[in-house]
Enzyme design. Sequence first.
Site, PDB file in Angstrom:
ATOM      1  N   PRO A 162       0.820  -1.220   0.000  1.00 23.02           N
ATOM      2  CG  PRO A 162      -0.112  -1.110   2.144  1.00 23.02           C
ATOM      3  CD  PRO A 162       0.694  -1.990   1.243  1.00 23.02           C
ATOM      4  CG  ASP A 163      -0.623   4.838  -2.069  1.00 22.14           C
ATOM      5  OD1 ASP A 163      -1.466   4.596  -1.176  1.00 22.14           O
ATOM      6  OD2 ASP A 163      -0.928   5.396  -3.138  1.00 22.14           O
ATOM      7  CB  THR A 220       5.608  10.496  -6.104  1.00 23.42           C
ATOM      8  OG1 THR A 220       5.763  11.427  -5.014  1.00 23.42           O
ATOM      9  CG2 THR A 220       6.103  11.146  -7.382  1.00 23.42           C
TER      10      THR A 220
END
Length: 308
Positions: A59-60, A222
């Site tokens: 997961p981010d 990002t």
Amino acid sequence: MKVFGGLEISAGPKEAELPPSEKKKLFTYQGVIDGIITGRIKRIAVLTGAGISTNAGIPDFRSPGSGLYSQMEKYKLPFPEAVFSIEYFLKDPRPFFTIAKGMTGKYVPTKFHYFIRLLQDKGLLLKNFTQNIDNLEGDAGVKKELLVQAHGSVAGAHCTGCGKEVDIKLMMAHIEKGEPLFCECKAPCKPDIVMFGEALPISFSMQMNDVASADLVIIAGTSLKVFPFSVLMDLAGPNTPRLVFDIKEPDKIKESKDDRNIFVPGNCEVSIEEFVHKLKLDVEFKALLAAREELRKKYEEEKKKAKI
Ligand code: CNA
């Protein structure tokens, strides 16, 4: 010389800015593809974040619902980022070890990681600056000298008190149990990742100026919310396009209204295949993905053996 939060940026764009008509041609998705095919674009800096590893199952931080921050309520932290802040870790390392427990295991690099490897194999990769700590770029075969792990990695561990090196296997065993590891000096031990409030490795400040010599900057997965990594894209020259792969356009890109930015929306795992296809590099990419399947099989075998 520019100074960003104490970091000195000595290199800088020196070339004259192109006229708007030229920019219009070059700063497009097709312009970038043509630039790579014709050899005008030779040096590509790749700036990556947690979004290139979500397809591997990690997961981010910030994706709504699946990101780590949205699962943080149960830990009763003062704020979600506390779990990755050094100040909080020194007071209470338990939430970090609990959350890290869910991230252990052998992950197979994604297609995007193998795309970076493809750029390296074609001699096009200037550097890959990554915020990720999972080392999947390394696992995909990106060479150490072309990889800047700005936030460290989980490949080593140290005591936060006396600085003693910790056996990484012992650290991983504690992470797998979700139990903090303490040193003989009583301080908590931590994998060699950079937490909020800690300085970035010297390798980052030594190499960040390389971005200024890129012909193309690729930014992927990002939110560009973490400083000073988020500054890297600003070091690119006035004629350098910045191709951004993300599900959601990062605020910094949206708000800048800079004509060098080309946003490619969607899952980067899908968009990158299309990009490779347009570059006519399918054959080389398929060979790398076949190597990935071998790695997957190897991990599955290891898992089976560990269960016996
Ligand atoms: P973030 O703030 O969570 O942002 C992730 C970004 O990726 C978001 O913009 C998402 O929209 C995007 N994204 C998610 N999945 C995809 C996908 N499949 N395709 C395209 N885009 C996608 O993470 P950042 O990396 O920006 O924040 C920096 C932190 C995250 C660093 O300190 C890392 O150490 C930290 N982190 C790393 C990992 C890892 O190593 N895999 C995991 C979680 C957090």
